[in-house]
Design an enzyme around this catalytic site. Structure first.
Site, mmCIF file in Angstrom:
data_model
loop_
_atom_site.group_PDB
_atom_site.id
_atom_site.type_symbol
_atom_site.label_atom_id
_atom_site.label_comp_id
_atom_site.label_asym_id
_atom_site.label_seq_id
_atom_site.Cartn_x
_atom_site.Cartn_y
_atom_site.Cartn_z
ATOM 1 N N CYS A 66 -11.464 41.068 11.276
ATOM 2 C CA CYS A 66 -10.647 40.723 12.452
ATOM 3 C C CYS A 66 -11.361 41.436 13.393
ATOM 4 O O CYS A 66 -12.079 42.444 13.233
ATOM 5 C CB CYS A 66 -9.092 41.156 12.141
ATOM 6 S SG CYS A 66 -9.118 43.054 12.036
ATOM 7 N N GLN B 28 27.567 40.966 9.882
ATOM 8 C CA GLN B 28 27.446 40.680 11.246
ATOM 9 C C GLN B 28 28.830 40.135 11.915
ATOM 10 O O GLN B 28 28.559 39.478 12.917
ATOM 11 C CB GLN B 28 26.141 39.981 11.900
ATOM 12 C CG GLN B 28 25.016 40.880 11.357
ATOM 13 C CD GLN B 28 23.466 40.318 11.713
ATOM 14 O OE1 GLN B 28 23.530 39.134 12.179
ATOM 15 N NE2 GLN B 28 22.488 40.692 11.036
#
EC number: 2.8.1.4
Length: 482
Positions: free
Chosen positions: A456, A296
């Site tokens: 969940c 990068q």
């Protein structure tokens, strides 16, 4: 119940035609998101605001929360809509709503009017403010820095008493800009960059390069589904998974060690560009930040860009890691990212920070590009809404139960704040709390002689985690769906 939606300020400075288009799109987005809560809900657009009316009082909090996460909304006013007769009647209604709230506080009154009236906004502010000050002994007026501001809006013959104000996420409505394809890894960066483009009005599709097997893909699907469900569910989006193991194997075998990182990123850009072209997407999105890793640097980023003509957007290019992690924490993706494996960073032992174009192209000359074409042609494309259904099929060997026996353990895998908001209260079963992002490292420490029922709220996360644990060799897991 009634909500007044205030527009993101940048929308209000657009030309009339653009502003009307943005408001129309935002109205449609709100309707698409909220129809899951109340089918009788009404969404009405106006020049400077959008009005939401719903009948199901049980969905008040859910609707308010959903509105705070729709791009394009600056803030939401929850209001009580009443008729009024005169200024004194306005004062009486304000007193009934604000009496307890203003006790022991400093306050001021702010009024907005639309329509023709015999009084001005300032007249109402003075009359109501004076009346509240007289009738609430412990309250005091403070026009410069009040603890509480009493907001009133008057529309023709209707009085809107503002009960609460909730901030939105701002930005442009999704669909006002063109589609983009996010290269998502499940880490901190790609999740935040995807959100930033959603907030800027883009429909964000996801492209995942699988380097770590089924468990890695499951984790990234969780992140993508979470981002879409939380911020972009007004639109259908794609999740494209590409098995990149053959490409990595070819790079490891044919490419010089120092050039591997840049070559891998160039291959990813080429593959993603082909996917983008296939679906008519205009740009790619990455989570790259300048100087964060060896690939990068400016030199390397330029070489990566040169691998394709497709525009590459990097919304995090000037952000430091600490800031990115903070944003991920605010979005709710930090816990996913903390447990997500990083496979790309270990491919090269001594990566170059200033790659030379001629050398990169020479190394790529050894690469068999038919492998890249093959993995792209075999890419799996699913509607992100089908992730839950697909996961159900993938976890077909994991039993789903609606009841339990006394020896079972109910494992609540929701995030801690969700558990606090809606705690489980079940008799005749042991309940343990182990958030989903800790399952991979802590499930093995539990008593393996017991059967664990994963729970969940919607069943998506529990199914994904059940598949993950099955792949890790744990057979004592089931999915609990009451």
């Amino acid at each position: 119940m009634k909500f007044i939606i205030k527009l993101f300020p940048e929308i209000t400075i657009k030309s009339q035609s653009v502003r009307l288009r943005f408001i129309k799109i935002l109205t449609g987005n709100i309707r698409n998101v909220l129809k899951h809560y109340d089918e009788t809900l009404a969404v009405v657009r106006h020049w400077d605001h959008i009005e939401v009316r719903a009948k199901d009082e049980n969905q008040r909090e859910a609707i308010r929360d959903a509105l705070t996460r729709i791009p394009g909304i600056h803030h939401i006013l929850e209001v009580e809509d009443h008729a009024y007769t005169d200024m004194h009647n306005i004062f009486e209604q304000a007193l009934a709503l604000y009496r307890e709230r203003l006790e022991g506080k400093t306050f001021c009154v702010r009024v907005k009017r639309r329509g023709k009236h015999e009084f001005s906004s300032q007249d109402v502010e003075r009359y109501v403010g004076g009346g509240l000050n007289q009738h609430i002994e412990t309250a005091r007026v403070n026009l410069t820095a009040p603890q509480i501001t009493v907001h009133l809006e008057i529309e023709q013959d209707r009085l809107l008493l503002i009960k609460s104000r909730n901030e939105g996420i701002g930005g442009y409505p999704i669909g006002t800009q063109e589609d983009v394809l996010s290269l998502i890894s499940g880490g901190f960066d790609s999740g935040v960059s995807s959100y930033m483009l959603m907030r800027r009005g883009c429909r964000v599709h996801y492209c995942f390069f699988n380097l770590g097997g089924a468990a890695h893909e499951i984790g990234v699907k969780q992140v993508a589904h979470y981002l879409w469900n939380r911020f972009g569910s007004s639109h259908r989006v794609r999740f494209v998974a590409i098995d990149f193991d053959p490409v990595v194997g070819e790079i490891l075998e044919k490419v010089d060690d120092g050039q591997m990182g840049v070559v891998l990123k160039r291959m990813m850009v080429r593959a993603a560009s082909k996917i983008a072209e296939r679906y008519g997407v205009q740009a790619l999105v990455t989570g790259e930040a300048l100087g964060q890793v060896s690939s990068q640097t400016l030199t390397n980023l330029r070489l990566i860009d040169n691998a394709s003509d497709t525009l590459i957007l990097r919304p995090l290019i000037s952000h430091d890691k600490e800031h990115i992690i903070k944003q991920a924490r605010e979005l709710g993706t930090e816990d996913f990212a903390k447990t997500m494996p990083e496979y790309c960073g270990v491919i090269s032992k001594s990566p170059t920070v200033k790659a030379v174009k001629a050398k990169i192209e020479a190394e790529e000359g050894h690469f068999d590009f038919s492998i890249l074409d093959r993995v792209v042609s075999e890419a799996r494309n699913i509607d992100i809404r089908e992730i839950a259904e697909q996961t159900s099929q993938e976890v077909v060997e994991v039993e789903t139960v609606a009841s339990f026996v006394p020896t079972d353990v109910l494992l609540d895998i929701r995030a801690p704040d969700e558990q606090d908001d809606k705690p489980l209260a079940l008799d005749q079963v042991e309940i343990k709390s182990l958030p989903f992002y800790k399952l991979g490292t802590q499930f093995g420490d539990l008593d393996q002689s017991k059967t664990y029922l994963l729970y969940c709220e919607r069943g998506v996360m529990s199914r994904l985690q059940a598949l993950y644990l099955r792949e890790q060799g744990f057979s004592n897991v089931k999915v609990y769906r009451p």
